[in-house]
Design an enzyme around this catalytic site. Structure first.
Site, PDB file in Angstrom:
ATOM      1  N   GLY A 178      -1.639   4.735  -2.643  1.00 11.00           N
ATOM      2  CA  GLY A 178      -2.293   3.440  -2.543  1.00 11.00           C
ATOM      3  C   GLY A 178      -3.198   3.402  -1.327  1.00 11.00           C
TER       4      GLY A 178
ATOM      5  CD  GLN B 184      -4.330   1.917   4.233  1.00 10.99           C
ATOM      6  OE1 GLN B 184      -4.203   1.630   3.053  1.00 10.99           O
ATOM      7  NE2 GLN B 184      -3.618   2.868   4.808  1.00 10.99           N
TER       8      GLN B 184
ATOM      9  CB  CYS C 144       1.257   3.851   6.145  1.00  8.41           C
ATOM     10  SG  CYS C 144      -0.240   2.845   6.196  1.00  8.41           S
ATOM     11  CG  LEU C 145      -2.919   7.411   3.004  1.00  6.13           C
ATOM     12  CD1 LEU C 145      -4.036   7.245   1.988  1.00  6.13           C
ATOM     13  CD2 LEU C 145      -2.504   8.874   3.114  1.00  6.13           C
TER      14      LEU C 145
ATOM     15  CG  HIS D 224       2.575   0.195   1.854  1.00  5.95           C
ATOM     16  ND1 HIS D 224       3.418   0.865   2.724  1.00  5.95           N
ATOM     17  CD2 HIS D 224       1.316   0.425   2.297  1.00  5.95           C
ATOM     18  CE1 HIS D 224       2.679   1.458   3.666  1.00  5.95           C
ATOM     19  NE2 HIS D 224       1.393   1.209   3.424  1.00  5.95           N
ATOM     20  CD  GLU D 225      -1.594   0.278  -0.478  1.00  2.00           C
ATOM     21  OE1 GLU D 225      -2.438  -0.098   0.357  1.00  2.00           O
ATOM     22  OE2 GLU D 225      -0.914   1.303  -0.314  1.00  2.00           O
TER      23      GLU D 225
ATOM     24  CG  HIS E 142      -2.226  -1.963   4.182  1.00  2.62           C
ATOM     25  ND1 HIS E 142      -2.346  -1.677   5.521  1.00  2.62           N
ATOM     26  CD2 HIS E 142      -1.623  -0.874   3.626  1.00  2.62           C
ATOM     27  CE1 HIS E 142      -1.831  -0.473   5.758  1.00  2.62           C
ATOM     28  NE2 HIS E 142      -1.375   0.035   4.635  1.00  2.62           N
TER      29      HIS E 142
HETATM   30 ZN    ZN Z   1      -0.367   1.774   4.265  1.00  2.00          ZN
END
Ligand code: ZN
Length: 183
Positions: A45, A50, A107-108, A149-150, A153
């Site tokens: 995701g 991000q 998480c990226l 999670h997204e 964000h």
């Molecule tokens: Zn993340």
């Protein structure tokens, strides 16, 4: 085009995303670039924050993650996940199941950091797609976790906010270093 991923410490990760109105060619390009960026980084995701844009836009793709299954239901019927991936969601809203479970998350924007995060087992999601259609669906498993999670964000919430204090304390020095590099 693969875009640079914003790391922890950049204030855009704390910004609440603006609602996406008209789906312009710029939004379509951004969504396509986000999918390419997510795949290149082997993520499931990616949220617009991000890649440096505070917008209510996220992409998710859990197809092919065989050790962490998901299920997707549209109008109460289970559908093939692969046929609906990647998902590009505009202005998504979630309703969360009361029942929760812990699960490993990364998480990226936090390279090499993973932690157990307690999240709802299932979600009901309402969102708009790129073609303007309003959709509603239910998800469980990894897809439900990725959506939570997204959507976090998109509201400026990060997975470290949901870690228990012991996990956060054990990561404190790595988080501090990341934050310094990201600023
Ligand atoms: Zn993340």
């Amino acid at each position: 085009m693969i875009l640079p991923i914003v790391k922890f410490g950049d204030p855009v990760l704390r910004a609440k995303g603006a609602m996406v109105g008209e789906v312009t060619p710029e939004i379509q390009q951004l969504a396509a670039d986000m999918i390419e960026t997510m795949r290149a980084a082997h993520g499931v995701g990616l949220a617009a924050q991000q890649i440096g844009q505070a917008l209510q836009l996220a992409v998710v793709d859990v197809a092919g993650v065989e050790d962490r299954p998901s299920a997707l239901y549209i109008d109460g019927d289970q559908v093939e996940i692969e046929e609906h991936m990647p998902m590009i969601l505009l202005n998504p809203e979630l309703r969360l199941s009361k029942e929760k479970e812990p699960g490993k998350e990364g998480c990226l924007s936090f390279p090499e950091i993973t932690a157990e995060i307690v999240r709802s087992i299932g979600v009901h999601c309402k969102a708009r797609l790129l073609d303007g259609r309003e959709v509603e669906f239910e998800a469980i498993g990894l897809l439900a976790r990725a959506l939570q999670h997204e959507v976090d964000h998109l509201n400026g919430v990060l997975f470290i906010d949901r870690m228990n204090s012991a996990a956060k304390a054990s990561l404190a020095s790595r988080l501090k270093r990341l934050q310094r590099d990201g600023e």
